[in-house]
Structure formats: C-alpha cells, structure tokens
Write a protein that holds these residues in place. Structure first.
Motif, PDB file in Angstrom:
ATOM      1  N   GLY A   1       0.777  -1.235   0.000  1.00  0.00           N
ATOM      2  CA  GLY A   1       0.000   0.000   0.000  1.00  0.00           C
ATOM      3  C   GLY A   1       0.807   1.283   0.000  1.00  0.00           C
ATOM      4  O   GLY A   1       0.249   2.364   0.196  1.00  0.00           O
ATOM      5  N   TYR A   2       2.119   1.188  -0.228  1.00  0.00           N
ATOM      6  CA  TYR A   2       2.955   2.404  -0.233  1.00  0.00           C
ATOM      7  C   TYR A   2       3.173   2.908  -1.659  1.00  0.00           C
ATOM      8  O   TYR A   2       3.645   2.168  -2.523  1.00  0.00           O
ATOM      9  N   THR A   3       2.841   4.175  -1.870  1.00  0.00           N
ATOM     10  CA  THR A   3       3.005   4.765  -3.202  1.00  0.00           C
ATOM     11  C   THR A   3       3.876   6.025  -3.185  1.00  0.00           C
ATOM     12  O   THR A   3       4.114   6.625  -4.217  1.00  0.00           O
ATOM     13  N   GLU A   4       4.312   6.432  -1.994  1.00  0.00           N
ATOM     14  CA  GLU A   4       5.254   7.552  -1.880  1.00  0.00           C
ATOM     15  C   GLU A   4       6.540   6.972  -1.318  1.00  0.00           C
ATOM     16  O   GLU A   4       6.586   6.530  -0.164  1.00  0.00           O
ATOM     17  N   LEU A   5       7.599   6.966  -2.135  1.00  0.00           N
ATOM     18  CA  LEU A   5       8.789   6.193  -1.798  1.00  0.00           C
ATOM     19  C   LEU A   5      10.050   7.040  -1.836  1.00  0.00           C
ATOM     20  O   LEU A   5      10.149   8.007  -2.592  1.00  0.00           O
ATOM     21  N   LYS A   6      11.006   6.629  -1.029  1.00  0.00           N
ATOM     22  CA  LYS A   6      12.347   7.224  -1.113  1.00  0.00           C
ATOM     23  C   LYS A   6      13.148   6.397  -2.125  1.00  0.00           C
ATOM     24  O   LYS A   6      13.082   5.162  -2.109  1.00  0.00           O
ATOM     25  N   PHE A   7      13.865   7.055  -3.010  1.00  0.00           N
ATOM     26  CA  PHE A   7      14.746   6.355  -3.952  1.00  0.00           C
ATOM     27  C   PHE A   7      16.163   6.519  -3.412  1.00  0.00           C
ATOM     28  O   PHE A   7      16.709   7.612  -3.394  1.00  0.00           O
ATOM     29  N   PHE A   8      16.714   5.417  -2.933  1.00  0.00           N
ATOM     30  CA  PHE A   8      18.021   5.474  -2.264  1.00  0.00           C
ATOM     31  C   PHE A   8      18.876   4.281  -2.672  1.00  0.00           C
ATOM     32  O   PHE A   8      18.372   3.146  -2.673  1.00  0.00           O
ATOM     33  N   PRO A   9      20.139   4.457  -2.927  1.00  0.00           N
ATOM     34  CA  PRO A   9      20.882   5.720  -3.028  1.00  0.00           C
ATOM     35  C   PRO A   9      20.757   6.289  -4.444  1.00  0.00           C
ATOM     36  O   PRO A   9      21.246   5.699  -5.410  1.00  0.00           O
ATOM     37  N   ALA A  10      20.093   7.412  -4.556  1.00  0.00           N
ATOM     38  CA  ALA A  10      19.581   7.904  -5.837  1.00  0.00           C
ATOM     39  C   ALA A  10      20.664   8.116  -6.902  1.00  0.00           C
ATOM     40  O   ALA A  10      20.587   7.534  -7.984  1.00  0.00           O
ATOM     41  N   MET A  11      21.626   8.956  -6.613  1.00  0.00           N
ATOM     42  CA  MET A  11      22.582   9.296  -7.671  1.00  0.00           C
ATOM     43  C   MET A  11      23.492   8.109  -7.985  1.00  0.00           C
ATOM     44  O   MET A  11      23.891   7.900  -9.126  1.00  0.00           O
ATOM     45  N   GLN A  12      23.771   7.300  -6.976  1.00  0.00           N
ATOM     46  CA  GLN A  12      24.632   6.139  -7.187  1.00  0.00           C
ATOM     47  C   GLN A  12      23.904   5.046  -7.976  1.00  0.00           C
ATOM     48  O   GLN A  12      24.508   4.273  -8.713  1.00  0.00           O
ATOM     49  N   ALA A  13      22.591   4.958  -7.811  1.00  0.00           N
ATOM     50  CA  ALA A  13      21.839   3.838  -8.394  1.00  0.00           C
ATOM     51  C   ALA A  13      21.262   4.136  -9.774  1.00  0.00           C
ATOM     52  O   ALA A  13      20.646   3.259 -10.373  1.00  0.00           O
ATOM     53  N   GLY A  14      21.437   5.347 -10.280  1.00  0.00           N
ATOM     54  CA  GLY A  14      20.898   5.618 -11.623  1.00  0.00           C
ATOM     55  C   GLY A  14      20.334   7.019 -11.803  1.00  0.00           C
ATOM     56  O   GLY A  14      20.070   7.439 -12.926  1.00  0.00           O
ATOM     57  N   GLY A  15      20.132   7.718 -10.697  1.00  0.00           N
ATOM     58  CA  GLY A  15      19.762   9.141 -10.741  1.00  0.00           C
ATOM     59  C   GLY A  15      18.571   9.454 -11.643  1.00  0.00           C
ATOM     60  O   GLY A  15      17.622   8.666 -11.742  1.00  0.00           O
ATOM     61  N   PRO A  16      18.628  10.603 -12.320  1.00  0.00           N
ATOM     62  CA  PRO A  16      17.491  11.047 -13.137  1.00  0.00           C
ATOM     63  C   PRO A  16      17.120  10.053 -14.237  1.00  0.00           C
ATOM     64  O   PRO A  16      15.941   9.888 -14.546  1.00  0.00           O
ATOM     65  N   ASN A  17      18.104   9.368 -14.812  1.00  0.00           N
ATOM     66  CA  ASN A  17      17.774   8.431 -15.901  1.00  0.00           C
ATOM     67  C   ASN A  17      16.902   7.285 -15.404  1.00  0.00           C
ATOM     68  O   ASN A  17      15.961   6.865 -16.073  1.00  0.00           O
ATOM     69  N   LEU A  18      17.221   6.777 -14.219  1.00  0.00           N
ATOM     70  CA  LEU A  18      16.412   5.679 -13.676  1.00  0.00           C
ATOM     71  C   LEU A  18      15.008   6.183 -13.318  1.00  0.00           C
ATOM     72  O   LEU A  18      14.006   5.511 -13.582  1.00  0.00           O
ATOM     73  N   LEU A  19      14.936   7.384 -12.751  1.00  0.00           N
ATOM     74  CA  LEU A  19      13.613   7.948 -12.434  1.00  0.00           C
ATOM     75  C   LEU A  19      12.769   8.108 -13.696  1.00  0.00           C
ATOM     76  O   LEU A  19      11.570   7.824 -13.685  1.00  0.00           O
ATOM     77  N   LYS A  20      13.404   8.547 -14.790  1.00  0.00           N
ATOM     78  CA  LYS A  20      12.661   8.691 -16.057  1.00  0.00           C
ATOM     79  C   LYS A  20      12.176   7.325 -16.531  1.00  0.00           C
ATOM     80  O   LYS A  20      11.048   7.184 -17.002  1.00  0.00           O
ATOM     81  N   ALA A  21      13.016   6.314 -16.400  1.00  0.00           N
ATOM     82  CA  ALA A  21      12.607   4.963 -16.820  1.00  0.00           C
ATOM     83  C   ALA A  21      11.429   4.468 -15.974  1.00  0.00           C
ATOM     84  O   ALA A  21      10.492   3.858 -16.487  1.00  0.00           O
ATOM     85  N   TRP A  22      11.459   4.747 -14.674  1.00  0.00           N
ATOM     86  CA  TRP A  22      10.368   4.300 -13.793  1.00  0.00           C
ATOM     87  C   TRP A  22       9.059   5.037 -14.069  1.00  0.00           C
ATOM     88  O   TRP A  22       7.982   4.545 -13.724  1.00  0.00           O
ATOM     89  N   SER A  23       9.152   6.240 -14.668  1.00  0.00           N
ATOM     90  CA  SER A  23       7.922   7.026 -14.856  1.00  0.00           C
ATOM     91  C   SER A  23       6.978   6.348 -15.845  1.00  0.00           C
ATOM     92  O   SER A  23       5.801   6.682 -15.896  1.00  0.00           O
ATOM     93  N   GLY A  24       7.469   5.364 -16.616  1.00  0.00           N
ATOM     94  CA  GLY A  24       6.581   4.593 -17.490  1.00  0.00           C
ATOM     95  C   GLY A  24       5.756   3.594 -16.691  1.00  0.00           C
ATOM     96  O   GLY A  24       4.564   3.799 -16.442  1.00  0.00           O
ATOM     97  N   PRO A  25       6.404   2.517 -16.215  1.00  0.00           N
ATOM     98  CA  PRO A  25       5.627   1.471 -15.518  1.00  0.00           C
ATOM     99  C   PRO A  25       5.104   1.888 -14.146  1.00  0.00           C
ATOM    100  O   PRO A  25       4.156   1.304 -13.636  1.00  0.00           O
TER     101      PRO A  25
END
Ligand code: 3PG
Length: 214
Positions: free
Chosen positions: A130-154
C-alpha cells in the motif's frame, strides 16, 4: 506561518518543502539549535537518522523544545526501530530499504513511512503493502534522473524522494521530473558546521534549499 498538520500523511511529508534534510546528530546539545536553524530557513520536516546513540534523545529534545519542527526518524531498519522512533515523538519514518515487516509495523503504529527502494521489484513490494510515496536510495549512485525517467513509465503513479548524492546543484534536475516531488540530502546540516555551532550557515543552507523550485 506554516500550517499546523494534525494527521500527517506520507504525501504531506513530501510536499512540505523541496528538500527533506537527512540529519546525523552526534551530540544532543546540537539537536535544538540545529532544528531552530532549519526552521528559521524555512524547512521544518526533519529526518533525524537512527545512526547514532543519541538520535532518540535528539528527537525527544526537538519535540519538546522546537514545536515548529516536525520530527521524523530516518534509517528505520526494523519494526523495533519504528516503535522506538514513535515513542520518542517521531511523526514520520524513512527507511533505507523496504521489508514488509517495517511497512506493516509503521502502519500499525500509524507512523507515515517513506520506504526506501532502488529497484522495480522493491517498488512492487512496497506497492503490494500500500505504499506509493517512496524514497529512492541511493539515488545518484543507483541511476539518478535516468532511472527515475525509466520508472515514470511502468510506475507513473508512484512519487519519489531521491536521496543519496543529492546536492543544491543537482537537485533542480531531479525536482523537474514528473515523478519527483521532493529530494533528501545531508548537505543542509554539515557535521563540521554543527561541531563549531555555525547555526547561521545551516539557516542559510536551509533557505537556499527551501527556495528550490519544483
Ligand atoms: C541517506 O541516508 O539518505 C543518505 O545518507 C543521504 O545521502 P547524502 O549524505 O549523500 O545526502
């Protein structure tokens, strides 16, 4: 004057300011002046990490003496961490990763949680609980903005708080993304500034962070 929030939700934790400061306190005497300095700069959602022996005492001190601050606990890794944080007055929790045990314990405690995720499978596990507000950690090390853009699809329905390697300089490119509403970072509360009692610097850093557009 910031609005008083009676019943806090994870989304409100995210929407309060552009940045959630990730705070490591080594000395209880720093807790109250540090919290006052951040509040003076326009940041009141404070993530006190459970990484030091004094973390819970620091939370109690801020809760007692800085009513304008909203104290949260970071580095929640177990149900017992969540219980201890809630008992110390934390009003929200942040975890570096996700387990159902932590997610369900926080729900039982009525402690809004930003669960940490770094992969699609972890996002799906948090969503199942039931969680839809999430922390992305460790953000810059794990893929940063590119990974966030990829996740914005699914995962278009998920909102993220990228944390880890975030700075005043790279925060704008994260905050500009459709699935990012806030970022987290430790840069607002440098350990050396706290050690020398440079609270004016912390207010200045908070002010700059609070002014980041999103
Ligand atoms: C965290 O726990 O969220 C991180 O330690 C914060 O990362 P930073 O120190 O790179 O901002």
């Amino acid at each position: 004057m910031a609005a008083v929030i009676d019943k806090l939700t994870s989304l409100q934790v995210m929407l309060d300011a552009s940045v959630i400061p990730v705070i490591v306190l080594n000395d209880v005497a720093h807790a109250v002046p540090m919290a006052r300095a951040l509040v003076a700069g326009g940041i009141r959602m404070l993530e006190i990490t459970l990484r030091t022996k004094v973390a819970l005492d620091c939370m109690r001190a801020i809760v007692a003496e800085v009513p304008e601050a909203i104290v949260g606990a970071g580095t929640i890794r177990s149900a017992s961490d969540a219980k201890a944080a809630k008992a110390a007055g934390a009003r929200f929790g942040v975890s570096p990763g996700y387990t159902s045990a932590v997610g369900l314990a926080c729900r039982e405690l009525d402690l809004p949680l930003l669960p940490g995720v770094a992969t699609g499978s972890e996002i799906m596990l948090a969503m199942e609980d039931g969680y839809t507000e999430l922390k992305f950690f460790p953000a810059m090390q794990a893929g940063g903005p590119n990974l966030l853009k990829a996740w914005s699809g699914p995962f278009a329905d998920i909102k993220f708080c990228p944390t880890g390697g975030v700075s005043l300089e790279n925060a704008p490119q994260l905050l500009a993304l459709s699935n990012v509403v806030v970022v987290g970072g430790s840069w607002l509360t440098p350990g050396d500034a706290m050690a020398r009692g440079d609270w004016a610097l912390i207010t200045q850093l908070a002010r700059e962070a609070a002014a980041l557009p999103r």
